[in-house]
Design an enzyme around this catalytic site. Sequence first.
Site, short mmCIF file in Angstrom:
data_model
loop_
_atom_site.label_atom_id
_atom_site.label_comp_id
_atom_site.label_asym_id
_atom_site.label_seq_id
_atom_site.Cartn_x
_atom_site.Cartn_y
_atom_site.Cartn_z
N ASP A 242 75.12 33.70 74.33
CA ASP A 242 74.43 34.42 73.26
C ASP A 242 74.26 35.87 73.64
O ASP A 242 74.56 36.27 74.77
CB ASP A 242 73.09 33.76 72.90
CG ASP A 242 72.04 33.93 73.99
OD1 ASP A 242 72.33 34.59 75.02
OD2 ASP A 242 70.94 33.40 73.84
N ILE A 243 73.83 36.67 72.69
CA ILE A 243 73.69 38.12 72.90
C ILE A 243 72.28 38.40 73.42
O ILE A 243 71.29 37.96 72.83
CB ILE A 243 73.94 38.88 71.58
CG1 ILE A 243 75.38 38.58 71.07
CG2 ILE A 243 73.74 40.38 71.76
CD1 ILE A 243 75.67 39.10 69.69
N GLU B 86 72.46 34.12 67.07
CA GLU B 86 73.35 34.90 67.92
C GLU B 86 73.96 34.05 69.03
O GLU B 86 74.48 34.55 70.02
CB GLU B 86 72.60 36.09 68.53
CG GLU B 86 71.63 35.75 69.64
CD GLU B 86 70.27 35.24 69.17
OE1 GLU B 86 69.36 35.17 69.99
OE2 GLU B 86 70.13 34.90 67.96
#
Length: 517
Positions: free
Chosen positions: A381-382, A424
């Site tokens: 994920d970011i 995300e």
Amino acid sequence: MSHILIVILAGTISLFLSFFLRVKAKDAPGVQSYIKVTLLSSIFTFAYAFELASTSLTEMKFWLGIEYLAMPFIPVFVLFMCLEYVGYKIKTWIYTLFVIPITTVFMMQTNDLHHLYYKSMRINNNGPFPVLELEWGPWFYVHAISLLLCLTISILVLLKEYRKSLFLFRMQTALMVAGLLTPIIANYFYLNGSSNGIDVGPISLSITFLFHGVALLSLKMFNVAPIARESVFESLTEGIIVLNQNRVVVDFNKAILNVIPNIMAHHIGKPIAEVLSKNPILWSNLDEEVECDYTSTLEGRATHFRVNFSEVINKSGLQVGKIITFVNVTEKVQMEEKLKQLASMDGLTQIFNRTFFMRKSEMIFDKLMRSGGSISVIMFDIDYFKRINDTFGHEAGDRVLTRVTSVVKEYLLVKDCIGRYGGEEFVICMPETSLMEATNRANIIRQAIAENSTIVNGEEIVVTSSFGISNVMLEVWNDSYSIPQLIREADQALYAAKHKGRNRVEIYEVNEHLVEL
């Protein structure tokens, strides 16, 4: 005397057309009703000629009664003729239209008892020759309205056909409409007393059939078979092959070339198995005579068809052949594929959504389990994505998600599968990939994400990402592992990466996991 000869000539024309059609085109659409209506018209017209030749009221009333044995049925048969001409199948309920003509015959034959059809009848000698002067009763108006309705509906039916017909059929239809307008106009003058007491109906009907005769003799109104073959059969977009009971090709249209490009005129008369000897797949489908799908590939382009079978039945109810129809459903198939794609893709990032990713990765997993091998799952994920939304707005966040997925896809192999797991968070399934290889590729992707910024409103946004990896070496038919389990393990490794400072890759290890528990 001349007026009687004109009426006799009109009756002769109607009688000639009736017999001519009986001999020349008795099986054509609308002809049976046409024969009946011209025969009834000739009876009506000849009886009227005898009425005009009569000198006593008794004789005139007798011939008037003969006229009314035929005349009330003419409008109904005209309507039937027009309906059959345009291809409408006469249904049982339509025969209720005969109720008014039958009632009219009854009312006319018993008029002396009730005077509901004609209130009075007398001879008018004020003209050049004696004619019946009739005072209309209430049922006369019922009959007149019924006649007008039948003719009006007939004209409307023809005009509807006129709009969608080819030029030749339009000429036929126009002549038929002109013919049907003739008795309406003639009756208008008669009912308004503009014809000096002479009923111009019989003459107008013969003029009507003269119009139809022109269509018949010069335009072949009822000889539709050759025209239909050329303008209908050949213009169909569906490919059609007609076979006899021995599966021999009887006919086909041009559209079939889109399905069987090598079919030629000399194939008519040959078995369909021989015609399709170079196309065994299609022949196997047709041999079963069951509705099916077939895909033809011409010049590298696939065309999809739905194959339908219809029986050809003769007048005795026996099957004498088959009609095979190839309906082009390419657009429908492409639309279905597009809808499937839309249903499987995440609208923003254009990668698989969570549902379809799970389905696709499970298919990969099942296939690998049959042969054995290594499979890896990467979740990432970011980092601090919420800050981006809060600082720059959700539109900027969407731009970052799109940019990150496009960067990641550059480092994926054809066999890999990627999906948006939520928000995300993303997941990658890597079949036939060892733990070491997956770790190396995850680090390469992590570094690429950090090096590729996103420009939003002239401002550069740089993001990092955290990765968790799980891996298993599958043994043949060993179902102790599953995709959901690998995803859970990758998710735990991702949690460890975030816990250890983010922007890093962590591997799920069973022993460490057990220790943490």
